[in-house]
Each structure stands twice: as C-alpha cells, then as structure tokens.
Design an enzyme around this catalytic site. Structure first.
Site, PDB file in Angstrom:
ATOM      1  N   ASP A  14       0.804  -1.229   0.000  1.00  0.00           N
ATOM      2  CA  ASP A  14       0.000   0.000   0.000  1.00  0.00           C
ATOM      3  C   ASP A  14       0.836   1.277   0.000  1.00  0.00           C
ATOM      4  OD1 ASP A  14      -2.213  -1.739   0.264  1.00  0.00           O
ATOM      5  OD2 ASP A  14      -2.043  -1.687   2.441  1.00  0.00           O
ATOM      6  N   GLU A 182     -11.550   0.911  -3.277  1.00  0.00           N
ATOM      7  CA  GLU A 182     -10.815   1.430  -2.118  1.00  0.00           C
ATOM      8  C   GLU A 182      -9.570   2.172  -2.588  1.00  0.00           C
ATOM      9  OE1 GLU A 182     -10.063  -2.132   0.066  1.00  0.00           O
ATOM     10  OE2 GLU A 182      -8.523  -2.857  -1.324  1.00  0.00           O
TER      11      GLU A 182
END
Length: 490
Positions: A14, A182
């Site tokens: 991420d 997301e």
C-alpha cells in the site's frame, strides 16, 4: 532513469508517495506490526533510506488481528503551509465486537524530524482515507466507505487541524463493478478532478481504475479504457498489482507507485511489496500506466534499504512490552512472554527485521538457559496463522522445528535431542525464493539440518510479509533469554 523493482522489497504494501523539493517520501501499511508507518526517502526513486517510523504500541484495551492495525496510509505535503501530513486508518478488534476503524491525521513541519503531532481523529466509517487540496486551499478527505465487498468512495470537506467535517459526506463513485473499491486518490489536471481507485480485492484480481469530473463532487465519468493497471488474467511474474499513487518528478515525468507480488507458480513468500511504474499523462488525456516489471533488483547494492538511525528497522508484534526487549548491537535479550506467536490477544516477546532479499541467510547464537523452562529461537513470522521456526526447548533439552499455515491446514513438527554439553547453540535459516532450510550448530562448523520448508507452504493471500527474528516464550516466569550475533542480510 533506470527503474529498480521492487523499490521497497519485502513487507511493504500500500505505498503512497509525495515529493518535497527534490526528495521523494514513501510510506507503507504495517497492519499489526510496530512501530507503524515506516517513512522512506529517495532522491532518485532507486535508492531508499528508512528515515523514521511514526507510531508505537499503546495499551488501550483493544487488540489487532493480522488483518487489523494500520491500513493504507496516504502521505501528502501542503506547499502553502509547509506541513506534511499522513492520514491513516487503525483497524482495532475490541473484545466481543467487530472490527472498529479509527481514522486519524498526523502532521509535521519537518519530515526529517521525529516531531510529529499526536493523532487527530475524525469521524469516518471506512478505510484508506486520502487528502486533496483544491486550488483555493480547501482540504478534502476521500475514502472507502462501509464494510463488505461493495464499498463506495466518499468525499467530504474537512478541517485537518481538528478533524471536523465541514460538509456533508457524499458518495462520489462506486467504481466499475469490481469488489472492494478502495484506496482513492484525487488529482486535479487540465480542469478535471481525477479519481484513482483500486478494485477487485488486493490479490489476483487487483486493478486500478480512474474516473473524472469537472466538479469535485461529481458526477464522475469512468475511463473507457479501465483498468489502467492490472496483472489479472496474465502470467506476469509481478502479480496482484494495484493500490497505486501517482506523482511527478522535478522534470514533470509521471510515475506510479503500487503494490505487487512476485509470484512463481504457487510461491509468493515475500508478500506485497512496493513497485515503481512509469506513467503517462498528456494534456487533456486520461492517465496511463505501464506494466509493472521486476528487475535483477538489488544484488549489486550493499543494502537494499538503508536506515539513517540505529534500530529503525526492528519490528515487534502488536502491543509489545518494550521493557521485555533489550537490543545492544547484535545482542538481544528477551524476557519470555507467557503467550506464544500463535495467538493474537496477548503480548509476545519477539523482535525481527523484514526479509528484504529473495536469497540470503539469517543466524543467531542462543545462550542456553541454565535454569527454567523456555522455548526460544529463530523464526520467520508473518502472523499468528503463518510462521516457521527453529527453537530450543530448555525444559526437555531438545531442538525443535515447526511450520504452521492455518489457512492451508499445515502443521508440521520435528525435534532432536541435544547431544553435547555446549553452553550455546547457533540457529540458522538459509532462504531462497523456493525454500527455507533450518539448521543448527552445536559445534562450530558442524551443521545439522532439522527442517526444510517449500515457500509455497507459507504463501497465502497475506496482508503482511516475512519478518525474520527471535522469540522467547515460557509457561512460567523466567530469566532473560540471551541471543548473540544476530545476523540478517537485509
């Protein structure tokens, strides 16, 4: 510029990047491992230095599963105020309750310092928040709203200093139909607001899609050529590519930084790592991203990731009792915990470093306890469900090997009696992309193999990646366990 991939190898999912002057700063998720939010700096996008980590364990009555903790941070610099911000979600697991996301912002006037603000919490029922400033200085927060696979992308105006919402929260996009929309980021270019998100889940169907609007509140029009980045349906070595953040260098070249997994058949032991990809964004056009490729990587570099301060690269499990961990150079002293690494509710005496290379060796010399009954040794740890280790059981005076993967219902154990009267024993693991070989030495130069693990046995759809370290546990109160000469190529 020659791209070296992965740019942050090992446990580095991420990624988010911001540029301040001629330096790039990158931050990753850390989930249930602490300290959280590692910040890396680079001037060339090739050589990276770990400059600090921002969050320490806290005792607040909550615990974290392996899929909890610090999710998907975004790092942003506000050139007008000179402040740098990290916005993030901490997913907790209160007793007798479901997951509880706590969203917060931290800020600093000097990213090179350790002087960050305390977290400022804000009301948002979701994860993966990101900050965007419009041209008039208005600050917005967008994030992935709601639980379950069909989340939506929400947006609201906010006061970053207090966390207060200054507008109603509005759903601005639901993605293109993939599960788990997301990781949103907003960019403004050529009169359009571009909304870049991840869809499809964070593994084999992971993809990056984009939409745009002339108004920040929408409606957003999806790019007809979505997804602009994915490895789904391919046999690419770098797979599961997604969760991307785009940025420009000082020459206005566009780049994307994303997570990916190096996959060799059923083997992807290293988990989700940070990769760099070339971007293209012509005036008035949609952004494009090239295919993510791995290179021969960092074999020519002395260090894969440098650190500018002693001890920054050590990791602990959850709410570790730091009083029970003493590190002096290559010597580690652990007060054994009663709880083992196979559970998630209690603190564990463990400390380690990320596995950064596909091939290498880790070793440590364990000073054999003269009294008490403890289990202490060398472990490759991912979470409470996936680990493999070699350790000494002082109560039974045996060397043990163990591999556990609850997701694949793997649980193997082997053991041998100690044959000599040595006062210490050396524990080793040789690792490659394909296998892990656990060995021990009672006498110098006499190496015995106790266990071999195919890395496929530890490869799962993991949030985290391998951490090589030492642990000590006991069912009773015990004196410190001493490890000498901890060596780990990282």
């Amino acid at each position: 510029m020659t791209t070296i991939n992965p740019i942050i190898p090992g446990f580095a999912p991420d990624p988010s990047v911001t540029r301040i002057g001629d330096t790039f700063f990158l931050v990753n998720s850390t989930f249930h491992l602490f300290p959280g939010l590692p910040i890396y700096a680079s001037k060339d996008l090739v050589n990276w230095t770990l400059i600090n980590t921002k969050l320490e364990p806290q005792d607040d009555g909550t615990v974290m599963l392996a899929t909890g903790g610090l999710f998907a941070p975004t790092i942003r610099h506000d050139s007008k105020s000179g402040k740098t911000y990290i916005i993030n979600t901490n997913v907790l697991h209160p007793e007798n309750a479901g997951d509880k996301p706590e969203n917060f912002i931290i800020e600093t006037d000097d990213i090179w310092s350790d002087n960050w603000s305390d977290p400022v919490y804000f009301d948002f029922d979701g994860i993966d928040p990101s900050i965007f400033w419009d041209e008039d200085g208005t600050a917005f927060i967008c994030g992935s709203h709601g639980p379950g696979p069909m989340t939506t992308i929400s947006l609201f105006e906010a006061d970053l200093s207090t966390g207060k919402k200054l507008s109603e929260e509005k759903t601005v996009w639901k993605g293109t139909g993939g599960i788990y929309p997301e990781g949103p980021h907003i960019y403004k270019k050529d009169g359009f607001y571009y909304l870049l998100i991840s869809e499809g889940g964070t593994f084999k169907d992971h993809m990056i899609t984009v939409a745009r609007s002339e108004n920040i509140w929408g409606p957003y029009e999806a790019n007809e050529k979505n997804p602009i980045l994915t490895a789904a349906g391919t046999d690419n070595y770098v797979h599961c590519t997604g969760h991307c953040d785009m940025f420009q260098d000082k020459d206005d070249q566009w780049w994307g930084v994303c997570l990916g997994m190096r996959m060799q058949g059923s083997r992807f032991h290293m988990g989700r790592e940070s990769f760099l990809v070339t971007g293209h964004w012509e005036q008035g056009e949609w952004p494009r991203l090239d295919t993510v490729e791995a290179t021969s990587s960092h074999k020519f570099k002395n260090e894969v990731v440098k650190t500018n301060k002693t001890g920054l690269d050590w990791l602990y499990i959850r709410d570790a009792n730091l009083q029970h961990h003493k590190i002096e150079g290559s010597t580690i002293r652990l007060t054994p915990s009663q709880a083992d690494i196979s559970q998630w509710k209690q603190p564990v005496s463990f400390v380690g470093k990320r596995q950064r290379r596909l091939d290498g060796t880790a070793a440590v010399t364990l000073v054999l306890p003269e009294t008490g009954s403890s289990r202490a040794g060398l472990v490759i740890y991912k979470d409470e469900h996936r680990y493999t280790r070699i350790y000494y059981n002082s109560g039974d005076k045996i060397i043990c090997f163990e591999v556990v993967n609850n997701g694949k219902k793997i649980s193997r154990h082997d053991q041998e009696e100690i044959s000599s009267e040595s006062s210490d024993i050396k524990l080793l693991v040789d690792y490659t992309e394909n296998q892990l070989v656990f060995q021990y030495e009672e006498e110098e130069g006499v190496t015995k193999t106790l266990g071999v693990v195919d890395t496929a046995e530890l490869s799962n759809a993991d949030f985290v990646g391998p951490v090589i370290g030492v642990f000590a546990v006991s069912d009773e109160e015990n004196d410190e366990v001493v490890f000498r000469d901890f060596e780990h190529e990282h």
